[in-house]
Design a protein around this motif. Structure first.
Motif, PDB file in Angstrom:
ATOM      1  N   SER A  31      -2.921   5.086   2.249  1.00 21.30           N
ATOM      2  CA  SER A  31      -3.506   3.841   2.745  1.00 21.30           C
ATOM      3  C   SER A  31      -4.042   3.008   1.590  1.00 21.30           C
ATOM      4  N   ALA A  32      -4.762   3.679   0.689  1.00 21.77           N
ATOM      5  CA  ALA A  32      -5.419   2.953  -0.398  1.00 21.77           C
ATOM      6  C   ALA A  32      -4.415   2.388  -1.402  1.00 21.77           C
ATOM      7  N   GLY A  34      -1.371   0.623  -2.491  1.00 22.80           N
ATOM      8  CA  GLY A  34      -0.410  -0.284  -1.847  1.00 22.80           C
ATOM      9  C   GLY A  34      -0.132  -1.479  -2.734  1.00 22.80           C
ATOM     10  N   LEU A  35       0.232  -2.582  -2.108  1.00 23.91           N
ATOM     11  CA  LEU A  35       0.490  -3.811  -2.858  1.00 23.91           C
ATOM     12  C   LEU A  35      -0.720  -4.147  -3.720  1.00 23.91           C
ATOM     13  N   GLY A  36      -1.912  -3.782  -3.210  1.00 25.15           N
ATOM     14  CA  GLY A  36      -3.155  -4.050  -3.935  1.00 25.15           C
ATOM     15  C   GLY A  36      -3.125  -3.435  -5.325  1.00 25.15           C
ATOM     16  N   ASN A  37      -2.630  -2.222  -5.446  1.00 24.62           N
ATOM     17  CA  ASN A  37      -2.629  -1.536  -6.736  1.00 24.62           C
ATOM     18  C   ASN A  37      -1.500  -1.980  -7.637  1.00 24.62           C
ATOM     19  N   TYR A 118       0.833  -8.785   5.243  1.00 26.35           N
ATOM     20  CA  TYR A 118       1.208  -7.717   4.302  1.00 26.35           C
ATOM     21  C   TYR A 118       2.679  -7.345   4.497  1.00 26.35           C
ATOM     22  N   PHE A 239     -10.509  -4.089  -0.821  1.00 31.63           N
ATOM     23  CA  PHE A 239      -9.133  -4.156  -0.349  1.00 31.63           C
ATOM     24  C   PHE A 239      -8.360  -2.914  -0.784  1.00 31.63           C
ATOM     25  N   THR A 240      -8.508  -2.561  -2.045  1.00 25.64           N
ATOM     26  CA  THR A 240      -7.689  -1.477  -2.574  1.00 25.64           C
ATOM     27  C   THR A 240      -8.075  -0.128  -1.960  1.00 25.64           C
ATOM     28  N   SER A 242      -9.009   0.161   1.107  1.00 23.84           N
ATOM     29  CA  SER A 242      -8.785  -0.010   2.560  1.00 23.84           C
ATOM     30  C   SER A 242     -10.092   0.034   3.343  1.00 23.84           C
ATOM     31  N   SER A 245     -11.779  -2.111   7.266  1.00 24.22           N
ATOM     32  CA  SER A 245     -10.639  -2.535   8.069  1.00 24.22           C
ATOM     33  C   SER A 245     -10.169  -1.385   8.959  1.00 24.22           C
ATOM     34  N   ALA A 247      -9.159   1.519   8.618  1.00 27.72           N
ATOM     35  CA  ALA A 247      -8.207   2.557   8.216  1.00 27.72           C
ATOM     36  C   ALA A 247      -8.904   3.881   7.901  1.00 27.72           C
ATOM     37  N   SER A 333       0.551   2.096   3.409  1.00 32.36           N
ATOM     38  CA  SER A 333      -0.653   1.295   3.692  1.00 32.36           C
ATOM     39  C   SER A 333      -0.542   0.621   5.058  1.00 32.36           C
ATOM     40  N   SER A 336      -1.382   2.698   8.000  1.00 28.46           N
ATOM     41  CA  SER A 336      -2.829   2.887   8.243  1.00 28.46           C
ATOM     42  C   SER A 336      -3.452   1.644   8.873  1.00 28.46           C
ATOM     43  N   MET A 337      -2.891   0.479   8.581  1.00 25.75           N
ATOM     44  CA  MET A 337      -3.445  -0.748   9.189  1.00 25.75           C
ATOM     45  C   MET A 337      -3.220  -0.759  10.698  1.00 25.75           C
ATOM     46  N   MET A 407     -14.092  -8.579   5.647  1.00 26.83           N
ATOM     47  CA  MET A 407     -14.297  -7.294   4.956  1.00 26.83           C
ATOM     48  C   MET A 407     -15.706  -7.165   4.372  1.00 26.83           C
TER      49      MET A 407
HETATM   50  N1  PFF Z   1      -5.404  -0.614   0.295  1.00 27.75           N
HETATM   51  C1  PFF Z   1      -4.211  -1.372   0.504  1.00 27.75           C
HETATM   52  C2  PFF Z   1      -3.710  -1.926  -0.809  1.00 27.75           C
HETATM   53  O1  PFF Z   1      -4.387  -1.793  -1.834  1.00 27.75           O
HETATM   54  O2  PFF Z   1      -2.634  -2.508  -0.829  1.00 27.75           O
HETATM   55  C3  PFF Z   1      -4.430  -2.497   1.488  1.00 27.75           C
HETATM   56  C4  PFF Z   1      -5.070  -2.112   2.778  1.00 27.75           C
HETATM   57  C5  PFF Z   1      -4.622  -1.005   3.507  1.00 27.75           C
HETATM   58  C6  PFF Z   1      -6.085  -2.868   3.298  1.00 27.75           C
HETATM   59  C7  PFF Z   1      -5.197  -0.663   4.721  1.00 27.75           C
HETATM   60  C8  PFF Z   1      -6.671  -2.558   4.503  1.00 27.75           C
HETATM   61  C9  PFF Z   1      -6.221  -1.455   5.203  1.00 27.75           C
HETATM   62  F1  PFF Z   1      -6.772  -1.154   6.358  1.00 27.75           F
END
Ligand code: PFF
Length: 459
Positions: A31-32, A34-37, A118, A239-240, A242, A245, A247, A333, A336-337, A407
């Motif tokens: 979950s953590a 993802g595109l964020g990283n 996303y 965000f990174t 999660s 939100s 998750a 990710s 988990s959303m 958030m």
């Molecule tokens: N953590 C994910 C990322 O870094 O891309 C984004 C994310 C996943 C945000 C799940 C919120 C969530 F519930």
């Protein structure tokens, strides 16, 4: 009822649980990470001057992100329900107002909105995998690469196609349930992702510019740091990981009682941070090797990187691996959303399959407005009359609303709940020895930091 037992354990049906601590870690890291990283962290680091920004980001993870993650997993495990159901149960157990349910509702809504856009962005990885394999990037120059990206964004049909496929993949896993869907997917995809990442970092180290990338990521230059960068670092920490939100709360609900929440949350935060830094080490050496700019912004991955890969021996193959990595990361990710909503509907008697299809379809529909924001509706900026939202397309508004309002607000409420409303004996029973460190942080430091963020944001 003993305090070390989850509140909902007296309910007739046995709760579904992860089969092991490893499974939870893979799900939470999935979950953590993802595109964020892999997409966002490298480019915001590039835009905010490198090392100093990384330091602030690490501090945000440690001081605010980690204690909040522990709080959410703890609440989830005590409630053993969807985030909405969990907030209802834990608030009642603390003799709190029914309104705390709003925290669960807002988290579920935030995850739903994030999922809608996303999925559109994650969809871009698929045409990029195809282009990499078919040699479209060979010797491509920056202008041509920019054109290719521009053409993709300008085509509602293409974007819709990839968005639909990606959402389909997400629904497919979610519909399989916690053990047979989510757990099975994440325990295969995450190890694959780590292997891909290590291969890509190894490849980047052959460029001769690895040292430069290390310096960029780790040598702090505080002159490049602004108040704005600090806010960006904090927002990204949420965000990174999660957070706020649903998750982590939803996944925490399936965590076996004997697992240490503090130690597990630390592993998740460290792995998430490690992947972000490794992604930087996979990307920047390749970018620097071709004299390209680290401060390119959102196009760093989709415009700059193809140019860099296109000039390297075996570049097409490694570019394809890179976009597969990004696809896997985004997939785990998005699953988990969807979980907050699916588990809520499931609780209300809707079957898991119907809940996943229904929730995914609704997010897909909303996602179409993001698809259109990138082309036909790019001039549609409905909240222009409010200075704060001026010039923002629907997509920009979803991003702003979730990242800058929902958030941080959700996080603040969660910190207030666990720090001030919940009896310390109850959190102590869940967190054990780590409670001593965690409690003063969530009670004072986290809310204060979040209030400062709000004051800045609302200036
Ligand atoms: N953590 C994910 C990322 O870094 O891309 C984004 C994310 C996943 C945000 C799940 C919120 C969530 F519930």
């Amino acid at each position: 009822m003993s305090d070390s037992q989850p509140i909902a354990s007296s309910s007739a049906s046995k709760p579904v649980l992860w089969s092991s601590r490893f499974a939870f870690i893979m799900a939470a890291v999935g979950s953590a990470v993802g595109l964020g990283n892999i997409w966002k962290f490298p480019y915001i680091t590039g835009e905010n001057g490198g090392g100093a920004f990384v330091l602030v980001y690490l501090a945000c993870i440690a001081i605010i992100g980690l204690p909040l993650m522990m709080s959410e997993v703890m609440l989830g495990r005590r409630g053993r329900k969807s985030p909405i159901g969990t907030m209802e149960v834990v608030a009642a157990a603390e003799k709190g107002s029914k309104n705390w349910i709003g925290v669960g509702l807002m988290a579920t809504l935030a995850a739903f909105i994030i999922l809608s856009f996303y999925s559109v962005i994650a969809g871009w990885t698929m045409p990029y995998i195809i282009s990499a394999v078919t040699g479209d990037f060979n010797d491509i120059d920056a202008e041509r690469s920019g054109d290719l990206f521009g053409q993709l964004l300008a085509s509602p049909g293409q974007l819709l196609l990839w968005h639909s496929i990606f959402m389909g993949l997400t629904v497919w896993v979610s519909a399989g349930g916690v053990r047979h869907g989510v757990e099975r997917a994440v325990t295969k995809l995450m190890p694959a992702l780590f292997v891909l990442l290590i291969i890509l970092v190894g490849y980047a180290s052959t460029t001769g510019h690895f040292g430069e990338a290390l310096g960029f990521l780790f040598k702090p230059d505080f002159s490049a740091l602004t108040a704005e960068s600090v806010l960006i670092a904090l927002g990204h920490a949420f965000f990174t990981l999660s957070l706020a939100s649903g998750a982590m709360m939803a996944y925490g609900a399936y965590l076996p009682q004997k697992v240490s929440i503090a130690r597990t949350a630390m592993v998740v935060a460290v792995m998430d941070t490690g992947v972000a830094l490794l992604a930087g080490l996979a990307i920047f050496p390749v970018v620097f090797a071709h004299g390209l700019a680290a401060s390119e912004g959102p196009g760093l991955i989709f415009v700059t990187l193809p140019v860099a890969f296109g000039q390297m021996p075996g570049g097409g193959f490694f570019a394809a691996l890179f976009f597969v990595l990004l696809l896997f990361a985004a997939w785990t990710s998005s699953i988990s959303m969807l979980e907050s909503l699916v588990s809520y509907l499931n609780e209300k008697g809707v079957s898991r399959v119907k809940a996943a299809i229904g929730g995914g379809f609704a997010a897909w529909l909303l996602g179409i407005t993001t698809v259109l924001s990138l082309n036909l509706w790019s001039d549609f900026t409905p909240l222009d009359s409010l200075a704060r939202f001026e010039g923002k397309t629907l997509f920009d508004l979803y991003d702003y609303l979730t990242a800058n309002i929902m958030m941080p607000l959700g996080a603040l409420l969660i910190a207030l709940f666990v720090g001030w409303k919940m009896k310390p004996e109850h959190s102590q029973a869940e967190l054990g020895a780590w409670h001593k460190v965690w409690f003063p942080i969530v009670r004072y430091v986290t809310p204060l930091a979040l209030l400062i963020v709000f004051a800045f944001n609302l200036r």
